[in-house]
Write a protein that holds these residues in place. Structure first.
Motif, PDB file in Angstrom:
ATOM      1  N   ILE A 169      81.662 -12.127 -15.374  1.00  0.00           N
ATOM      2  CA  ILE A 169      81.212 -12.835 -16.579  1.00  0.00           C
ATOM      3  C   ILE A 169      82.169 -12.543 -17.727  1.00  0.00           C
ATOM      4  CG2 ILE A 169      79.379 -13.031 -18.305  1.00  0.00           C
ATOM      5  CD1 ILE A 169      77.388 -12.331 -16.070  1.00  0.00           C
ATOM      6  N   SER A 170      82.528 -11.278 -17.873  1.00  0.00           N
ATOM      7  CA  SER A 170      83.460 -10.879 -18.923  1.00  0.00           C
ATOM      8  C   SER A 170      84.814 -11.546 -18.728  1.00  0.00           C
ATOM      9  CB  SER A 170      83.633  -9.351 -18.925  1.00  0.00           C
ATOM     10  OG  SER A 170      84.510  -8.940 -19.943  1.00  0.00           O
ATOM     11  N   SER A 171      85.278 -11.605 -17.477  1.00  0.00           N
ATOM     12  CA  SER A 171      86.547 -12.253 -17.177  1.00  0.00           C
ATOM     13  C   SER A 171      86.503 -13.727 -17.561  1.00  0.00           C
ATOM     14  CB  SER A 171      86.874 -12.112 -15.690  1.00  0.00           C
ATOM     15  OG  SER A 171      88.074 -12.793 -15.364  1.00  0.00           O
ATOM     16  N   GLY A 172      85.407 -14.399 -17.200  1.00  0.00           N
ATOM     17  CA  GLY A 172      85.255 -15.809 -17.549  1.00  0.00           C
ATOM     18  C   GLY A 172      85.267 -16.028 -19.054  1.00  0.00           C
ATOM     19  N   LEU A 173      84.586 -15.145 -19.787  1.00  0.00           N
ATOM     20  CA  LEU A 173      84.562 -15.245 -21.250  1.00  0.00           C
ATOM     21  C   LEU A 173      85.949 -15.021 -21.844  1.00  0.00           C
ATOM     22  CD1 LEU A 173      81.232 -13.356 -22.109  1.00  0.00           C
ATOM     23  CD2 LEU A 173      81.661 -15.820 -22.238  1.00  0.00           C
ATOM     24  N   ASP A 174      86.703 -14.093 -21.254  1.00  0.00           N
ATOM     25  CA  ASP A 174      88.059 -13.834 -21.746  1.00  0.00           C
ATOM     26  C   ASP A 174      88.963 -15.044 -21.530  1.00  0.00           C
ATOM     27  OD1 ASP A 174      87.648 -11.226 -22.680  1.00  0.00           O
ATOM     28  OD2 ASP A 174      87.932 -10.374 -20.681  1.00  0.00           O
ATOM     29  N   PHE A 175      88.884 -15.651 -20.360  1.00  0.00           N
ATOM     30  CA  PHE A 175      89.695 -16.846 -20.097  1.00  0.00           C
ATOM     31  C   PHE A 175      89.281 -18.001 -21.009  1.00  0.00           C
ATOM     32  CE2 PHE A 175      90.344 -15.085 -15.624  1.00  0.00           C
ATOM     33  CZ  PHE A 175      91.639 -14.664 -15.891  1.00  0.00           C
ATOM     34  N   LEU A 176      87.977 -18.118 -21.256  1.00  0.00           N
ATOM     35  CA  LEU A 176      87.486 -19.144 -22.182  1.00  0.00           C
ATOM     36  C   LEU A 176      87.999 -18.863 -23.594  1.00  0.00           C
ATOM     37  CD1 LEU A 176      85.706 -21.594 -22.829  1.00  0.00           C
ATOM     38  CD2 LEU A 176      83.770 -20.014 -23.096  1.00  0.00           C
ATOM     39  N   ASN A 177      87.974 -17.598 -23.985  1.00  0.00           N
ATOM     40  CA  ASN A 177      88.485 -17.207 -25.295  1.00  0.00           C
ATOM     41  C   ASN A 177      89.960 -17.587 -25.428  1.00  0.00           C
ATOM     42  OD1 ASN A 177      88.494 -16.077 -27.851  1.00  0.00           O
ATOM     43  ND2 ASN A 177      88.417 -13.961 -27.157  1.00  0.00           N
ATOM     44  N   PHE A 178      90.715 -17.336 -24.375  1.00  0.00           N
ATOM     45  CA  PHE A 178      92.134 -17.701 -24.355  1.00  0.00           C
ATOM     46  C   PHE A 178      92.317 -19.196 -24.595  1.00  0.00           C
ATOM     47  CE2 PHE A 178      95.417 -19.519 -21.481  1.00  0.00           C
ATOM     48  CZ  PHE A 178      96.543 -19.109 -22.177  1.00  0.00           C
TER      49      PHE A 178
END
Length: 255
Positions: A169-178
């Protein structure tokens, strides 16, 4: 999952380290590409990256020591364990400070370069969290939800238990943030806007996700985890940067 991906005799390639390496390389390539595209001097990027990575590692380790200070007092030998135990927020703060010092020493526009680099920081974090997933660290709490992950060979997460997949979930949020930061960078009105947005988005997501973390050795401040406590200040700082930089640009246009 499986942290030991490949073995060549005495050499072992670990998933966590591999993902960290991929993240750093991807961040540098993307930053260099974007600098070339918007005609920003690319020469300082490598040095800023080196300073940021070193400062990030030191900051992440130092904040980890702070979270286990009581254990260190009881067993000082814990200070010698330099391979395990890092706190992301320490890495963010340490990386920012190191990059800031380098830019100041080199008389460079810090906010200009930081706006350029910060989306790639989110990208690197996305890969890093995949590394956390492979290693089993930063795991979630037990759950009965159909959205779960079960570790079988983890040295960190409890095995054979349904857990919230906080790493993914954190990884997905980071990629979305990018992706969102890249979009914002195209239409920003002043230097510093992208940096402020990063702090707002990351801290908000981290604050919420912390409620679903299951690893307890992270320190706490009252009823909040250390990361939640820091998130509050990061969120406020981020909002302050966005507001002040936007207001300054509007004032410049009016005058």
């Amino acid at each position: 999952m499986y942290n030991e991906l490949i073995k060549f005799g005495p050499i072992t390639i670990y998933g966590y380290g591999l993902m960290i390496g991929i993240g750093i390389l991807a961040a540098y390539i993307v930053t260099d590409y974007r600098a070339k595209k918007i005609n920003v001097d690319r020469e300082p990027i490598f040095n800023i990256a080196i300073w940021g990575v070193i400062g990030g590692i030191l900051g992440a380790k130092l904040l980890y020591y702070v979270t286990i200070i009581n254990q260190i007092i009881s067993a000082p030998k814990l200070l010698l364990n330099i391979s395990d135990g890092f706190v992301v927020y320490g890495g963010i703060i340490g990386g920012i400070l190191s990059a800031f010092i380098y830019c100041k020493k080199s008389k460079m526009n810090f906010l200009k370069y930081f706006d350029l680099i910060i989306p790639s920081v989110a990208l690197a974090q996305g890969f890093g969290r995949i590394g956390c997933f492979l290693a089993g660290c930063c795991y979630g709490e037990e759950t009965t939800s159909k959205i779960n992950v079960i570790f079988k060979h983890s040295n960190f997460a409890p095995n054979n238990v349904r857990l919230v997949p906080t790493q993914l979930i954190s990884s997905g949020l980071d990629f979305l943030n990018f992706a969102v930061l890249i979009f914002i960078a195209k239409y920003k009105k002043a230097d510093g806007i992208v940096v402020g947005c990063y702090l707002v988005f990351y801290s908000a997501g981290r604050f919420i996700l912390e409620f679903y973390r299951g690893d307890l050795v992270r320190g706490s401040v009252g009823s909040l985890s250390t990361s939640q406590f820091i998130s509050i200040f990061m969120f406020i700082i981020g909002l302050g940067i966005v507001y002040s930089r936007s207001y300054k640009k509007i004032d410049e246009v009016e005058n």
